[in-house]
Write a protein that holds these residues in place. Sequence first.
Motif, PDB file in Angstrom:
ATOM      1  N   ALA A 169       0.912  -1.088  -0.333  1.00  0.00           N
ATOM      2  CA  ALA A 169       0.217  -0.016  -0.323  1.00  0.00           C
ATOM      3  C   ALA A 169       0.668   1.259  -0.268  1.00  0.00           C
ATOM      4  N   SER A 170       1.641   0.573   0.517  1.00  0.00           N
ATOM      5  CA  SER A 170       2.800   1.888   0.543  1.00  0.00           C
ATOM      6  C   SER A 170       3.524   2.691  -0.688  1.00  0.00           C
ATOM      7  N   ILE A 172       1.223   3.759  -2.817  1.00  0.00           N
ATOM      8  CA  ILE A 172       0.582   4.910  -2.967  1.00  0.00           C
ATOM      9  C   ILE A 172       1.994   6.057  -2.936  1.00  0.00           C
ATOM     10  N   TRP A 173       2.614   6.404  -2.567  1.00  0.00           N
ATOM     11  CA  TRP A 173       3.883   6.686  -2.305  1.00  0.00           C
ATOM     12  C   TRP A 173       4.781   7.220  -2.959  1.00  0.00           C
ATOM     13  N   TRP A 250      -4.924   1.979   5.276  1.00  0.00           N
ATOM     14  CA  TRP A 250      -5.504   1.613   3.354  1.00  0.00           C
ATOM     15  C   TRP A 250      -6.612   2.777   3.484  1.00  0.00           C
ATOM     16  N   ALA A 253      -3.315   5.752   3.305  1.00  0.00           N
ATOM     17  CA  ALA A 253      -3.326   6.456   1.899  1.00  0.00           C
ATOM     18  C   ALA A 253      -4.458   6.263   0.895  1.00  0.00           C
ATOM     19  N   TYR A 257      -4.118   9.787  -2.319  1.00  0.00           N
ATOM     20  CA  TYR A 257      -4.157   9.231  -3.081  1.00  0.00           C
ATOM     21  C   TYR A 257      -4.338  10.335  -4.034  1.00  0.00           C
TER      22      TYR A 257
END
Lengths: 262, 262
Positions: A169-170, A172-173, A250, A253, A257
């Motif tokens: 999920a990280s 996203i960054w 999540w 995150a 997004y």
Amino acid sequence: MGRYFRTLRRFWGMALASEVEYRFNLLIELVAVVANLASSLFVLSLFFGDGHRLGGWSWPAALVVLGVHQLLDGLTITLLQPNLTRIVSHVQEGTLDFVLLKPIDSQFWLSCRTISPWGLPPMLAGLAVIGWAAQRAGAPADPTTLVIAGLMLLCSAVILYSLWFLIAASSIWFVKIWNATEVLRTLLTAGRYPISAYPPGLRLLLTVVLPIAFLTSVPAEAILGRATASWLVASGALALMCLLISRWFWRFALRSYTSASS
Amino acid sequence: MRRGLRIARVLLSTQYALMLEYRAEIALWSLSGVVPLLMLGLWSQSEAGQALGLGATGLSRYFLAAFVVRQFTVVWVIHAFEEDALQGRLSPLLLQPLQPLWRYVAAHLAEQLTRLPFLAAIVAVVMLVHPQAAWWPSPRALLLTALFTWLGFAVNFLLQTSITMLCFWSERASALDRLLFFPYLALSGLLAPLEAFPPGVRSLALATPFAYQVAIPARLLAGEPVAIGPALAVLGAWLALLLPLCLILWRAGVRRYGAMGA
């Protein structure tokens, strides 16, 4: 709930149908399972020459740890790797937008979208090793032990999933995260050996920071019928906590997004 | 000759610039190489490790050397090449008046260069934790380590490239890479020093290319005795076998290559 099960059946049926296209891979995967098992058995056996023990564990007891590791490895290949490594490309190509728009939980969709049959052979091999070694180590086969062992395995699977999901999920960054999952896989190989075999500093690191002890050693203790109540409670609590954190992470995150082109 | 040098300089500097872009990723790769340090923890604690007769310092030096050496013998050509072949990026490379494999060699060398700072940082941390393990290898040991590491890398590169050439025939040749990985894990000396192997397995390992990826250069770096002559003979034999094989497979493969969609 019923809707989720129906969706899951469709997803997995489709994934299996497309994987069977690559029949040549079946042969490779079967050879790989045998080779993997043989090489890890060989390395583990080096610690047990001349009646030596490893961190107070006998050879069959340590084999249970190895079996649990195999089982989790199979789970990784079946479910975690094919699904979670794809989050990166969803972010890169902007297709995550479509996932978020679907009338279904996005974490569920991203975690269960597809399945790979190639994890089944390692899982079966792991179960076989566990069964054989547990019997040799004189583990009690009563229903209570089996239920507790099953619960502990479930907990370790949940912890493993959460670790994978957090890293995936990280992306996203940090758009390129593929390597981080590879690092996680490498570090998880530490779980092939009982946690008590490590020096104190490393043991603390592998219990508290990266909970590898809970992934293999604790379920192995439960299978051997020597789990203590405090470890069982800790394992359950940790699994629940990890799952909740992955859920929360999540949502967090998603808040940052901004889609691919914006 | 001058043209060759110029091409080498340009290839290396462009690939180095490219790799610097991915430095975060390469830092993670360096981190995923910490397995020998985990194994150091296991061996230094275990009864089997004490029975080896290397002493605590000997074990620390061996595994630290194994960690360093391994960073320079890792080969990932199959993954890069598979992607290039599948996506048709190989086609423009084939038009250039330069054997495309050189490009991958340059990429590997540039990546090793990028790893250096991370490598130094990790070694420094280990030295701080384990000051008694610190040592300064003699110039002769350093030279021999460099020579054998480079030869080990060359053999590994040719071995992996031979398998990579199967990308021309199969869409999923990278699965075959895993088949090489398991004997590598067992025999390379990454997880256990050669002293721990039973004599038969030790001679087998010394006849395969695997022991020359980690064990032999690491022993040289750690100042342990190595039979130089036989080691050179085995490496030479593998080079003589793999280089023609690689070129034959390349010719046959390129003839079959129809680019993507053709």
